[in-house]
Design an enzyme around this catalytic site. Structure first.
Site, PDB file in Angstrom:
ATOM      1  N   GLU A  22       0.820  -1.211   0.000  1.00 56.57           N
ATOM      2  CA  GLU A  22       0.000   0.000   0.000  1.00 56.57           C
ATOM      3  C   GLU A  22       0.860   1.270   0.000  1.00 56.57           C
ATOM      4  OE1 GLU A  22      -3.356  -0.444   2.892  1.00 56.57           O
ATOM      5  OE2 GLU A  22      -2.426  -2.385   3.214  1.00 56.57           O
ATOM      6  N   SER A 153      -6.571  -2.322   3.126  1.00 56.55           N
ATOM      7  CA  SER A 153      -7.027  -1.667   1.899  1.00 56.55           C
ATOM      8  C   SER A 153      -7.661  -2.614   0.901  1.00 56.55           C
ATOM      9  CB  SER A 153      -5.881  -0.903   1.228  1.00 56.55           C
ATOM     10  OG  SER A 153      -5.580   0.260   1.956  1.00 56.55           O
ATOM     11  N   TYR A 222      -9.916   3.822  -3.711  1.00 56.24           N
ATOM     12  CA  TYR A 222      -8.934   4.834  -4.072  1.00 56.24           C
ATOM     13  C   TYR A 222      -9.107   5.463  -5.453  1.00 56.24           C
ATOM     14  CZ  TYR A 222      -6.769   2.997   0.091  1.00 56.24           C
ATOM     15  OH  TYR A 222      -6.545   2.600   1.374  1.00 56.24           O
ATOM     16  N   ARG A 261     -10.859   3.353  12.851  1.00 53.17           N
ATOM     17  CA  ARG A 261     -12.037   3.373  11.976  1.00 53.17           C
ATOM     18  C   ARG A 261     -12.454   1.939  11.723  1.00 53.17           C
ATOM     19  NH1 ARG A 261     -10.723   3.937   6.662  1.00 53.17           N
ATOM     20  NH2 ARG A 261     -11.798   1.971   6.319  1.00 53.17           N
ATOM     21  N   ASP A 263     -15.101  -0.945  10.115  1.00 48.73           N
ATOM     22  CA  ASP A 263     -15.994  -1.189   8.990  1.00 48.73           C
ATOM     23  C   ASP A 263     -17.023  -2.249   9.362  1.00 48.73           C
ATOM     24  OD1 ASP A 263     -14.347   0.560   7.600  1.00 48.73           O
ATOM     25  OD2 ASP A 263     -13.131  -1.045   6.726  1.00 48.73           O
ATOM     26  N   GLU A 276     -13.536  -5.194  10.224  1.00 51.73           N
ATOM     27  CA  GLU A 276     -12.162  -4.955  10.679  1.00 51.73           C
ATOM     28  C   GLU A 276     -12.064  -3.554  11.264  1.00 51.73           C
ATOM     29  OE1 GLU A 276      -9.078  -4.215   7.681  1.00 51.73           O
ATOM     30  OE2 GLU A 276     -10.630  -4.285   6.146  1.00 51.73           O
ATOM     31  N   ASN A 278      -9.331  -0.306  11.402  1.00 56.93           N
ATOM     32  CA  ASN A 278      -8.124   0.309  10.851  1.00 56.93           C
ATOM     33  C   ASN A 278      -7.530   1.245  11.896  1.00 56.93           C
ATOM     34  OD1 ASN A 278      -8.424  -0.378   7.734  1.00 56.93           O
ATOM     35  ND2 ASN A 278     -10.433   0.229   8.494  1.00 56.93           N
ATOM     36  N   GLY A 282      -6.979   6.160   6.152  1.00 54.24           N
ATOM     37  CA  GLY A 282      -6.435   6.935   5.040  1.00 54.24           C
ATOM     38  C   GLY A 282      -6.670   8.430   5.180  1.00 54.24           C
TER      39      GLY A 282
END
Length: 316
Positions: A22, A153, A222, A261, A263, A276, A278, A282
């Site tokens: 990444e 990601s 992205y 964060r 999900d 998951e 994070n 990002g």
């Protein structure tokens, strides 16, 4: 209460790049965060941990704090956090254990379950171990998600049905990771919730993600126009609170500090299933954390300032 900083007197080492798959996304995050930090008045120097002389600068130069924009292995998994702990430099985001645990999708599920946060049934397979695709298909109900345990990601994630497709997906994931997670596929609405804070964390507005692809894959994350973010998500008050509480619960379960964060998939029965967490969300132009902060009335420069204040508070 987070520590108060004077940006004009605070020298920030902005870490982006690294050696993971990444890397390019990390550099994009670094660019976005760098602009916001400078707008807030901080003294910023970009460093790439992939370069040994840049790591040496972290030791020798008088930086006040490290701002982490690293994604994936070697940056989001506790490795760099351990280095920063060793040299005594405060840094943004969760610590060594939290980062390592959140990065491992199999391990993090154990802590979600302890806190009563719904997470999809799963099994994990280590590279070189024997496994039965037939038994996996039976356990997961035919359709399942196959993904690497320690990549982020949406790299190498497959939604597959049938034994042949499952076996093929597992072998593909083994090309990028030593540990594969196979979990039951749950269909529903994709949501994400950012959480800020150390001892008294709070959730930012819930975001609904509407990907152009079948799910929120790497391209959806992205590519410009790859997904639509609806913030706040069109949920009723009770459901919004339930999802936000689950995100704060995940933040606490993984002992996160500063920011996380999580999900979720909200199924047809209204159950939010965590996917998951994070620990370094990002910071690109299309990223979710800045979107959620804006919806809460927090500008990008203010968000970056808060993350640095939380880093100093955690180090006290």
């Amino acid at each position: 209460m987070a520590a108060v900083v004077e940006p004009a007197k605070c020298r920030v080492a902005l870490l982006a790049g690294g050696t993971s798959g990444e890397r390019e996304i990390s550099l994009a995050s670094g660019k976005g965060a760098g602009e916001a930090l400078r707008e807030a008045g901080f003294i910023v120097q970009e460093l790439d941990p992939a370069k040994k002389d840049h790591l040496k600068m972290l030791i020798e130069e008088p930086f006040d704090v490290a701002f982490l924009c690293l994604h994936g292995k070697g940056g989001e998994d506790g490795v760099l956090q351990g280095f920063l702990e060793t040299i005594g430099l405060p840094y943004t985001g969760p610590g060594v254990w939290s980062s390592a645990t959140a990065m491992n999708k199999a391990q993090s599920k154990l802590f979600y379950q302890r806190e009563g946060i719904a997470t999809a049934p799963y099994q994990y397979i280590k590279k070189g171990e024997e496994y039965s695709v037939h038994e996996l298909a039976l356990a997961m109900g035919g359709t399942c998600v196959v993904k690497p345990a320690t990549e982020g990601s949406a790299l190498g994630i497959y939604i597959v049905e049938g034994e042949e497709a499952i076996a093929d997906a597992i072998e593909r994931v083994f090309e990028i990771d030593e540990l594969v997670v196979v979990e039951k596929y749950i269909q529903g609405t994709e949501l994400t919730v950012a959480v800020l804070g150390n001892r008294d964390p709070f959730a930012l507005p819930v975001i609904e993600i509407v990907p152009k692809a079948d799910f929120y894959d790497f391209e959806s994350k992205y590519a410009p126009g790859g997904s639509q973010h609806i913030c706040p998500a069109p949920l009723d008050e009770e459901k919004t609170k339930q999802v936000m509480d689950a995100a704060v619960g995940a933040h606490k379960a993984l002992q996160c500090s500063g920011v996380s964060r999580s999900d979720f998939i909200l199924d047809e029965d209204g159950i939010p299933w965590i996917l998951e967490t994070n620990t370094i969300p990002g910071m690109t132009a299309t990223s979710l954390l800045p979107d959620a902060a804006r919806a809460a009335g927090i500008s990008f420069p203010e968000l970056c300032t808060k993350l640095i204040e939380y880093a100093f508070e955690e180090g006290e």
